[in-house]
Design an enzyme around this catalytic site. Structure first.
Site, PDB file in Angstrom:
ATOM      1  N   ARG A  51      -0.547  14.736   4.521  1.00  0.00           N
ATOM      2  CA  ARG A  51      -0.020  13.560   3.968  1.00  0.00           C
ATOM      3  C   ARG A  51       1.623  13.842   2.943  1.00  0.00           C
ATOM      4  NH1 ARG A  51      -5.614  12.862   0.081  1.00  0.00           N
ATOM      5  NH2 ARG A  51      -4.621  15.294   0.601  1.00  0.00           N
ATOM      6  N   LYS A 148     -14.856  25.200  12.111  1.00  0.00           N
ATOM      7  CA  LYS A 148     -16.106  25.596  11.291  1.00  0.00           C
ATOM      8  C   LYS A 148     -15.947  24.492   9.395  1.00  0.00           C
ATOM      9  CE  LYS A 148     -17.398  29.247   8.645  1.00  0.00           C
ATOM     10  NZ  LYS A 148     -17.819  30.574   8.100  1.00  0.00           N
ATOM     11  N   GLU A 216     -19.553  41.810   3.735  1.00  0.00           N
ATOM     12  CA  GLU A 216     -18.585  41.496   2.790  1.00  0.00           C
ATOM     13  C   GLU A 216     -18.453  42.170   1.660  1.00  0.00           C
ATOM     14  OE1 GLU A 216     -16.405  36.989   3.237  1.00  0.00           O
ATOM     15  OE2 GLU A 216     -18.786  37.725   3.418  1.00  0.00           O
ATOM     16  N   ASP A 235     -23.325  29.475   6.371  1.00  0.00           N
ATOM     17  CA  ASP A 235     -21.883  29.693   6.404  1.00  0.00           C
ATOM     18  C   ASP A 235     -21.833  30.653   7.557  1.00  0.00           C
ATOM     19  OD1 ASP A 235     -19.519  29.378   5.065  1.00  0.00           O
ATOM     20  OD2 ASP A 235     -19.547  31.172   4.767  1.00  0.00           O
ATOM     21  N   HIS A 240     -21.785  32.637  13.041  1.00  0.00           N
ATOM     22  CA  HIS A 240     -21.208  33.763  13.737  1.00  0.00           C
ATOM     23  C   HIS A 240     -22.024  35.202  14.409  1.00  0.00           C
ATOM     24  CE1 HIS A 240     -17.645  32.293  11.941  1.00  0.00           C
ATOM     25  NE2 HIS A 240     -17.299  32.551  10.294  1.00  0.00           N
TER      26      HIS A 240
HETATM   27  P1  NAP Z   1      -6.475  23.373   2.445  1.00  0.00           P
HETATM   28  O1  NAP Z   1      -5.823  24.481   2.583  1.00  0.00           O
HETATM   29  O2  NAP Z   1      -7.366  22.450   1.556  1.00  0.00           O
HETATM   30  O3  NAP Z   1      -5.323  22.441   3.551  1.00  0.00           O
HETATM   31  C1  NAP Z   1      -6.453  21.288   3.929  1.00  0.00           C
HETATM   32  C2  NAP Z   1      -4.798  20.694   5.064  1.00  0.00           C
HETATM   33  O4  NAP Z   1      -5.586  19.135   5.222  1.00  0.00           O
HETATM   34  C3  NAP Z   1      -3.727  20.702   3.908  1.00  0.00           C
HETATM   35  O5  NAP Z   1      -2.581  20.584   4.320  1.00  0.00           O
HETATM   36  C4  NAP Z   1      -3.915  18.471   3.529  1.00  0.00           C
HETATM   37  O6  NAP Z   1      -2.871  17.921   3.711  1.00  0.00           O
HETATM   38  C5  NAP Z   1      -4.213  18.161   4.573  1.00  0.00           C
HETATM   39  N1  NAP Z   1      -4.734  16.764   4.121  1.00  0.00           N
HETATM   40  C6  NAP Z   1      -6.308  16.516   3.586  1.00  0.00           C
HETATM   41  N2  NAP Z   1      -6.137  15.577   3.211  1.00  0.00           N
HETATM   42  C7  NAP Z   1      -5.461  15.267   4.222  1.00  0.00           C
HETATM   43  C8  NAP Z   1      -5.561  13.498   4.187  1.00  0.00           C
HETATM   44  N3  NAP Z   1      -6.351  12.441   4.536  1.00  0.00           N
HETATM   45  N4  NAP Z   1      -5.036  13.051   6.238  1.00  0.00           N
HETATM   46  C9  NAP Z   1      -3.808  14.267   6.564  1.00  0.00           C
HETATM   47  N5  NAP Z   1      -4.388  15.390   6.105  1.00  0.00           N
HETATM   48  C10 NAP Z   1      -5.007  16.188   5.204  1.00  0.00           C
HETATM   49  O7  NAP Z   1      -8.189  23.947   3.748  1.00  0.00           O
HETATM   50  P2  NAP Z   1      -8.053  25.602   4.382  1.00  0.00           P
HETATM   51  O8  NAP Z   1      -8.169  25.873   3.738  1.00  0.00           O
HETATM   52  O9  NAP Z   1      -7.021  24.987   5.630  1.00  0.00           O
HETATM   53  O10 NAP Z   1      -8.722  24.873   6.124  1.00  0.00           O
HETATM   54  C11 NAP Z   1      -8.900  23.457   6.758  1.00  0.00           C
HETATM   55  C12 NAP Z   1      -9.938  23.682   8.238  1.00  0.00           C
HETATM   56  O11 NAP Z   1     -10.256  24.807   8.335  1.00  0.00           O
HETATM   57  C13 NAP Z   1     -11.382  23.287   6.861  1.00  0.00           C
HETATM   58  O12 NAP Z   1     -12.421  22.578   7.912  1.00  0.00           O
HETATM   59  C14 NAP Z   1     -11.932  24.396   7.234  1.00  0.00           C
HETATM   60  O13 NAP Z   1     -12.957  24.681   6.301  1.00  0.00           O
HETATM   61  C15 NAP Z   1     -11.916  25.460   7.580  1.00  0.00           C
HETATM   62  N6  NAP Z   1     -11.373  26.306   7.648  1.00  0.00           N
HETATM   63  C16 NAP Z   1     -10.787  27.713   6.667  1.00  0.00           C
HETATM   64  C17 NAP Z   1     -10.926  28.840   7.341  1.00  0.00           C
HETATM   65  C18 NAP Z   1      -9.152  29.570   6.043  1.00  0.00           C
HETATM   66  O14 NAP Z   1      -9.294  30.946   5.681  1.00  0.00           O
HETATM   67  N7  NAP Z   1      -8.928  28.880   5.036  1.00  0.00           N
HETATM   68  C19 NAP Z   1     -11.963  29.396   7.461  1.00  0.00           C
HETATM   69  C20 NAP Z   1     -12.721  29.030   8.052  1.00  0.00           C
HETATM   70  C21 NAP Z   1     -12.599  27.688   8.634  1.00  0.00           C
HETATM   71  P3  NAP Z   1      -2.151  16.863   2.477  1.00  0.00           P
HETATM   72  O15 NAP Z   1      -2.288  17.559   0.952  1.00  0.00           O
HETATM   73  O16 NAP Z   1      -0.311  17.316   2.925  1.00  0.00           O
HETATM   74  O17 NAP Z   1      -2.391  15.819   3.247  1.00  0.00           O
END
Ligand code: NAP
Length: 484
Positions: A51, A148, A216, A235, A240
């Site tokens: 966004r 996930k 972990e 989780d 996994h």
């Molecule tokens: P995050 O840091 O909270 O990022 C969320 C992203 O989504 C941001 O780029 C945000 O940007 C965007 N977003 C939020 N609302 C939106 C909307 N309405 N329209 C378009 N974009 C939107 O989350 P993350 O940690 O990267 O995780 C992303 C996914 O990966 C999740 O499903 C999480 O469970 C999974 N995951 C993450 C990790 C990890 O290590 N981080 C590991 C395994 C799985 P804006 O606010 O600019 O829209």
């Protein structure tokens, strides 16, 4: 040994959540590393979508910082980074609204491979799928990559599968479990099915038991409130550990092809017995010094969510009847280690008297920290003094075998993204597999809830609650040490 890199075809990859944590730490640096290695073509496009309003230049700066932070210095130089950034674009879209979708439609090139990575909260998956379909952006060959967690229980996983199925066929959906992208996990299949040595012994007649450990050292800080709704069973185990169990227990697929492999994994999940309440132990870590315990970190003093779980599982089929699979995973444990150990039975008779007893071979498959495999074998202790036996590891460490190329092994995410571009679903979970895993997990969690079970407290830096050790002790076995 020379590493071979086979370039993929040109593609447009749209990363929804392109400004998020996962994109910054894993997806973007991983793509860059594939580019550095010559696997990613120069006419690919990487399109960040979120966004936040910004132009291409703003997003390229974000990508540059991600590369500089998460890519090793010996794999980057200014020229390569510039060439990579030239392929990067940005579009502001709202997954729940109308903004940006026409722009995105105009950005993706008609005659190339399309992949859409849903790196956003799962609550947005449906909205994105619908809009990609509604705006005619997703071609029948387009792929979506889904992060996930895939559902919270069977009902929500079914709902999510149904939502995605409105807009995409199963052959277009890539459900990521990054454990499957690890070199060792794939090597496990190579060891099992490309050698004649192991498979004849790979059954209840010769395997005493299997241990799967994912330990972990970190706690839940920073994401305590999120984790508290989930817990170790949801989780880690449902996805996994379950996937690792499947790869160990499955029958040989007829070919190394997506459905052949996934059919066999599904059969394993369906063959799992329900877990008896006495065969599962839950734990919650305590605080230590100035480190908060689980309850504080989760900001929920009454929480009954587990940060540790250990269990004994039976795969009820001809191959495995009577061979238990012990699985455990937890936070704040002694070391960060992911390991599978296949513990073979002792020789049926010892010609060396007492010294030759209890000398079962162990195949240890280590996913982290150092990926590799070791086989514990018994030999004669060298030197004079008669026949004394000693156990030594036969080391199949990749680092040694690959020499200087070991550091070039792609990490799980980058390997999996390249598989998406190639259209290879072998290392991704199919919808029915995920549902079957939830169908097995749900009753365990429902049992805890209906009985009002509370997790047992455990001290950080150890191996979890004492009862988890007893799970094996009472069977005359012991867990392997948790050591990094
Ligand atoms: P995050 O840091 O909270 O990022 C969320 C992203 O989504 C941001 O780029 C945000 O940007 C965007 N977003 C939020 N609302 C939106 C909307 N309405 N329209 C378009 N974009 C939107 O989350 P993350 O940690 O990267 O995780 C992303 C996914 O990966 C999740 O499903 C999480 O469970 C999974 N995951 C993450 C990790 C990890 O290590 N981080 C590991 C395994 C799985 P804006 O606010 O600019 O829209």
């Amino acid at each position: 040994m020379v590493s071979r890199v086979i370039p993929v075809d040109p593609f447009d990859l749209v990363i929804f959540g392109g400004t998020g944590d996962l994109a910054r730490r894993k997806i973007l640096p991983g793509l860059y590393r594939r580019f550095w290695d010559g696997q990613m073509p120069r006419d690919a496009h990487v399109i960040g979508a979120a966004r936040t309003a910004q132009d291409d230049a703003g997003y390229r700066q974000f990508v540059r910082e991600a590369i500089e932070t998460f890519v090793a210095p010996d794999k980057r130089d200014a020229e390569t980074i510039e060439a990579f950034l030239a392929m990067v674009r940005y579009v502001a879209v709202d997954a729940t609204g109308t903004e940006g979708w026409d722009t995105l439609a105009a950005m993706v090139r008609p005659d190339t491979i399309h992949a859409f990575y849903f790196s956003v909260s799962p609550s947005l998956f449906g909205g994105i799928a619908e809009r990609l379909h509604g705006h005619g952006i997703a071609t029948p060959d387009a792929r979506i990559v889904v992060e996930k967690p895939f559902g919270h229980d069977l009902a929500s996983a079914r709902e999510l599968n149904a939502t995605l199925a409105h807009s995409f066929d199963e052959h277009q959906i890539y459900r990521i479990d990054h454990y499957l992208g690890k070199e060792t996990v794939q090597n496990l299949m190579a060891v099992r099915f490309a050698n004649v040595l192991f498979e004849p012994l790979w059954n209840a007649q010769y395997v005493d038991h299997v241990q799967i450990t994912v330990a972990e050292t970190v706690g839940v800080e920073g994401r305590g409130a999120y984790y508290d709704k989930s817990g170790a069973m949801r989780d880690m185990v449902q996805n996994h550990l379950m996937q690792l169990l499947c790869l160990i227990a499955m029958e040989p697929p007829s070919r190394f092809e997506p459905d052949a492999v996934r059919d066999e994994k599904l059969k394993v999940i369906r063959a799992l017995d329900p877990v008896a309440p006495g065969d599962i132990v839950r734990g919650q870590y305590r605080g230590r010094d100035d480190e908060p315990g689980y309850l504080e970190a989760a900001e929920n003093p009454d929480s009954t969510t587990e940060s540790f779980v250990a269990m004994k599982v039976h795969v009820s089929n001809w191959r495995w009847a009577g061979t238990p699979f012990y699985m455990r995973t937890g936070k704040r444990l002694r070391a960060r280690v992911s390991e599978i150990a296949v513990v073979f039975k002792d020789p049926p008779h010892s010609i060396f008297g007492e010294d030759g007893k209890r000398r079962g071979n162990v195949l240890a498959i280590r996913l982290q920290p150092d990926e590799g495999m070791t086989m514990r074998v018994t030999i004669k202790e060298p030197g004079p003094g008669g026949m004394r036996l000693v156990e030594v590891p036969l080391d199949m460490s990749f680092a040694e075998a690959l020499g200087e190329h070991a550091a070039d092994m792609p990490d799980a995410y980058e390997r999996l993204i390249m598989d998406v571009i190639r259209g290879n679903q072998t290392l991704f979970m199919r919808g029915d597999e995920v549902e079957a895993a939830w169908a097995w997990t749900d009753p365990v969690i429902a049992g805890w809830e209906s009985r009002g079970d509370r997790p047992l407290p455990y001290d950080p830096g150890g191996a979890g609650p004492e009862d988890a050790l007893m799970l094996l002790h009472r069977d005359g076995r012991r867990w392997r040490e948790i050591e990094g």
